[in-house]
Scaffold this motif. Structure first.
Motif: not given
Length: 346
Positions: A278-305
């Protein structure tokens, strides 16, 4: 009376309780504010949040829930209730209605909210459909980047419906709203519609649009500060025609259509926080890091949903469904009608 007798009188053991009586559950940990001084000031100015009255306000909302909705299965922790107070600028009545709407929406759309956990959405997350950029905007808002075409190129409706993509969005919002910083600053959405075709867009019909927007506006405790749309094709006129009737004026005024003009985007989102795509200077778009944050929260989501909903709460959820989120029969979502509306854009 001896010291031992006094101890027994004031601290009964579990053995002294009747067979059907259990010790009271432990009190939840007390609230500890994680906001910086700058954000405390911002919350005071923008959200009417006064630190010296914060716990009093939380207790007032808690008392209202217990009195008016005693069967509502909800957390009453300080931190949880604060989300709703902040989202409605500490107006007790509006915060209570938002809390009720939040649970009603969850009960009314089980296809989206039941079993909502990262491990159930690995395919959608791996497709690159959405991510959260690592840097916030100048106002401190997290930027949620949604790329329909990234998922649509690999998306076959027979494999999983469009509701799976919507589940991924709510999964991300639930994770973001845990942060007090996000509760105060809100979020910005960056939607890239490059490559979205008519056949795929037609699956986002008026019924789906109405429910998604209704929840975001009236059923979720998050502040959407702006929606930036880039690379939108002509077909987006049809998509926006479906969406716009359901938008409140305040939200509609926060939509900005940039087309392929990235310089226009950069007036709101600086290049320093944007990826190269998107014309930025912050490197390539990274989707893996946020996916890892979500997957690390599995127990919280199991408890809530992923827990069964009490029968009385299910009935309550149907009765309290917010306006605009009524039955499927009230909205014509036929594929033919949607395609007709989209074709008119050409």
């Amino acid at each position: 009376m001896s010291e031992e007798s006094d101890s027994l009188r004031t601290s009964p053991s579990v053995a002294s309780l009747s067979e059907n009586e259990l010790p009271p559950p432990p009190e939840p940990p007390g609230y500890v504010c994680s906001l910086t001084e700058e954000l405390v000031t911002k919350a005071r100015e923008e959200l009417q949040e006064k630190p010296e009255w914060r716990l009093r306000d939380v207790q007032a909302l808690r008392d209202m829930v217990r009195k008016e909705y005693p069967n509502l299965s909800t957390s009453l922790d300080d931190a949880f209730l604060l989300r709703f107070l902040r989202a409605r600028k500490f107006d007790y009545d509006r915060a209570l209605q938002l809390l009720v709407n939040y649970h009603s929406c969850r009960r009314s759309w089980p296809e989206v909210f039941n079993n909502l956990k990262p491990s159930a959405l690995k395919d959608v997350l791996a497709s690159g459909f959405l991510t959260v950029l690592p840097h916030t905007d100048p106002r401190g808002c997290h930027v949620v980047c949604i790329r329909p075409a990234a998922a649509y190129y690999r998306w076959i409706p027979s494999n999983y419906p469009i509701t799976e993509n919507i589940r991924a969005i709510y999964l991300t919002l639930e994770k973001l709203i845990q942060s007090e910083e996000t509760q105060v600053n809100g979020i910005v959405i960056l939607a890239d519609y490059k490559g979205v075709s008519l056949s795929k867009a037609s699956h986002f019909g008026p019924f789906i649009a109405k429910k998604v927007i209704g929840i975001l506006q009236d059923g979720f405790p998050i502040r959407i500060k702006a929606v930036h749309v880039v690379n939108e094709p002509r077909i987006f006129k049809g998509i926006f025609a479906i969406i716009k009737p359901f938008l409140k004026e305040k939200i509609a005024n926060r939509f900005f259509l940039h087309g392929s003009d990235l310089n226009s985007l950069h007036t709101s989102l600086p290049r320093s926080i944007l990826p190269r795509e998107y014309g930025g200077t912050a490197g390539e778009l990274d989707t893996a890091t946020w996916n890892a944050v979500l997957l690390a929260s599995e127990d919280d989501f199991v408890k809530e949903f992923c827990q069964p909903v009490p029968a009385c709460d299910s009935i309550l959820g149907q009765a309290l469904l917010p306006e605009g989120l009524t039955s499927d029969a009230q909205c014509d979502d036929s594929l033919r009608a949607v395609k007709s509306q989209l074709y008119s854009c050409y």
